[in-house]
Enzyme design. Structure first.
Site, PDB file in Angstrom:
ATOM      1  N   ASP A 154       0.828  -1.203   0.000  1.00 10.94           N
ATOM      2  CA  ASP A 154       0.000   0.000   0.000  1.00 10.94           C
ATOM      3  C   ASP A 154       0.868   1.260   0.000  1.00 10.94           C
ATOM      4  O   ASP A 154       0.541   2.251  -0.658  1.00 10.94           O
ATOM      5  CB  ASP A 154      -0.917   0.008   1.226  1.00 10.94           C
ATOM      6  CG  ASP A 154      -1.838  -1.196   1.259  1.00 10.94           C
ATOM      7  OD1 ASP A 154      -2.694  -1.308   0.373  1.00 10.94           O
ATOM      8  OD2 ASP A 154      -1.685  -2.030   2.165  1.00 10.94           O
ATOM      9  N   ARG A 157       2.070   1.757  -3.454  1.00  5.05           N
ATOM     10  CA  ARG A 157       0.970   2.271  -4.273  1.00  5.05           C
ATOM     11  C   ARG A 157       0.724   3.752  -3.984  1.00  5.05           C
ATOM     12  O   ARG A 157       0.461   4.548  -4.898  1.00  5.05           O
ATOM     13  CB  ARG A 157      -0.309   1.475  -3.993  1.00  5.05           C
ATOM     14  CG  ARG A 157      -0.281   0.058  -4.538  1.00  5.05           C
ATOM     15  CD  ARG A 157      -1.439  -0.772  -3.988  1.00  5.05           C
ATOM     16  NE  ARG A 157      -1.550  -2.068  -4.663  1.00  5.05           N
ATOM     17  CZ  ARG A 157      -2.214  -3.104  -4.196  1.00  5.05           C
ATOM     18  NH1 ARG A 157      -2.845  -3.012  -3.020  1.00  5.05           N
ATOM     19  NH2 ARG A 157      -2.273  -4.230  -4.878  1.00  5.05           N
ATOM     20  N   HIS A 181      -3.765  -3.703   6.371  1.00  2.92           N
ATOM     21  CA  HIS A 181      -3.703  -3.893   4.922  1.00  2.92           C
ATOM     22  C   HIS A 181      -5.131  -4.185   4.478  1.00  2.92           C
ATOM     23  O   HIS A 181      -5.528  -5.329   4.271  1.00  2.92           O
ATOM     24  CB  HIS A 181      -2.774  -5.051   4.562  1.00  2.92           C
ATOM     25  CG  HIS A 181      -2.754  -5.370   3.094  1.00  2.92           C
ATOM     26  ND1 HIS A 181      -2.497  -4.425   2.129  1.00  2.92           N
ATOM     27  CD2 HIS A 181      -2.972  -6.534   2.426  1.00  2.92           C
ATOM     28  CE1 HIS A 181      -2.548  -4.989   0.930  1.00  2.92           C
ATOM     29  NE2 HIS A 181      -2.851  -6.272   1.092  1.00  2.92           N
TER      30      HIS A 181
END
Length: 326
Positions: A154, A157, A181
């Site tokens: 994450d 990203r 997550h």
């Protein structure tokens, strides 16, 4: 650059699960030259044999051998990666997978722990945080020796989304996602920087507008990324494989790398829960040595995330207790 052969001589990595994530991770690991021996374990032996045959056709470009193994072959592994489990489907949350994959871990993890009591367990199966807690309980390993991939992906990203907004390489953006997550993850805006400057200050110095709404949109796209990918291709595999190889690199090289990974601990008043915070990762596992400086709003959001995960952990423990009573 690839490590010299002598630095990986004898280094074994085992991967439990020959599905898309496991096979992609094996290929990325093979190309990384971080291991001399890559063992793939799967209940579907024919599938594992097919993946190994295909991978070995690429092995002449690398230094490792790839082979099918059993849990006994985890012995001596520097790390054992668990990717086995039911995949998240379109419309599902990660927590929807919990019961099925926890039951799978009840079979997998004790066998690994017996064969490789000194290894580092890396958990990629979702829901990652709850299963990291399950793996620690089932293995009886120290918390540092059980690492969930957590919000490492994450965070990558998130930096990718911010890089598109600011026109700067993701490598030059320091911003992290912590907590679950999953849907309760949170971006740490108060500590996000570019060139050592907070985002607002960077915008002033760069002569570009700062938009709070645009920043929040980056966080939303980060949270929704897996859902969007699954809707289009039915799975995610490349991003998490790159994260897994980075974790292996930190372990094998004793790298002391700071990564947002999941491990069991006590966080913001919530006891015995697994979630992601920046940890130092080396051959001994993941260590959270420096508390993160969060503002009041972020601290409360992290507490809510921890409570969400804790609730899922307790639901599994309650079901397990019920099973024992029957």
């Amino acid at each position: 650059m690839p490590l010299p052969l002598k630095s990986i001589k004898g280094t074994k990595i085992a991967i439990v699960g020959a599905g898309s994530v496991g096979a992609t991770t094996a290929f990325a690991l093979l190309m990384s030259d971080l291991a001399a021996d890559i063992v793939i374990i799967d209940i579907d032996v024919h599938r594992a044999e097919g993946e190994v045959a295909d991978l070995n056709h690429a092995a002449h470009f690398a230094q490792a051998r790839v082979r099918v193994g059993t849990y006994a072959d985890c012995a001596g592994a520097a790390a054992v990666i668990i990717t086995a489990g039911v995949n998240q489907k379109h419309g599902q949350t990660r927590l929807d997978l919990l019961r099925t994959n926890h039951e799978l871990f009840e079979d997998i993890v004790p066998q690994i722990a017996i064969a490789a009591p000194d290894t580092v367990l890396i958990i990629a199966t979702n829901p990652c945080d709850v299963l990291t807690h399950s793996a620690k309980q089932l293995s009886r390993f120290p918390a540092s020796k059980v690492i969930g991939t957590g919000t490492f992906l994450d965070t990558n990203r998130f930096r990718h989304e911010l890089s598109k907004t600011y026109g700067v390489s993701p490598r030059n953006i320091h911003a992290i996602i912590i907590g679950e997550h999953g849907d309760s993850q949170l971006p740490v805006w108060s500590l996000a920087t570019i060139s050592g400057m907070r985002l607002k200050d960077y915008c002033v110095q760069a002569g570009i507008p700062y938009s709070h709404d645009e920043m929040e949109a980056c966080a939303v796209r980060t949270k929704q990324a897996a859902y969007e990918i699954i809707q289009r291709k039915g799975k995610t595999n490349y991003g998490v494989a790159s994260v897994l190889v980075s974790l292996v690199e930190a372990i094998v090289t004793d790298g002391d790398a700071i990564m947002t990974v999941s491990r069991v601990g006590d966080y913001v008043g919530v006891q015995d829960v697994a979630l992601s915070m920046p940890c130092k990762v080396n051959r001994d596992g993941a260590h959270q040595e420096v508390p993160l400086l969060l503002n009041e709003e972020e601290t409360e959001m992290l507490r809510q995330s921890a409570e969400e995960i804790k609730g899922a952990i307790l639901s599994i423990e309650k079901e397990d207790e019920g099973d024992r009573l029957i």
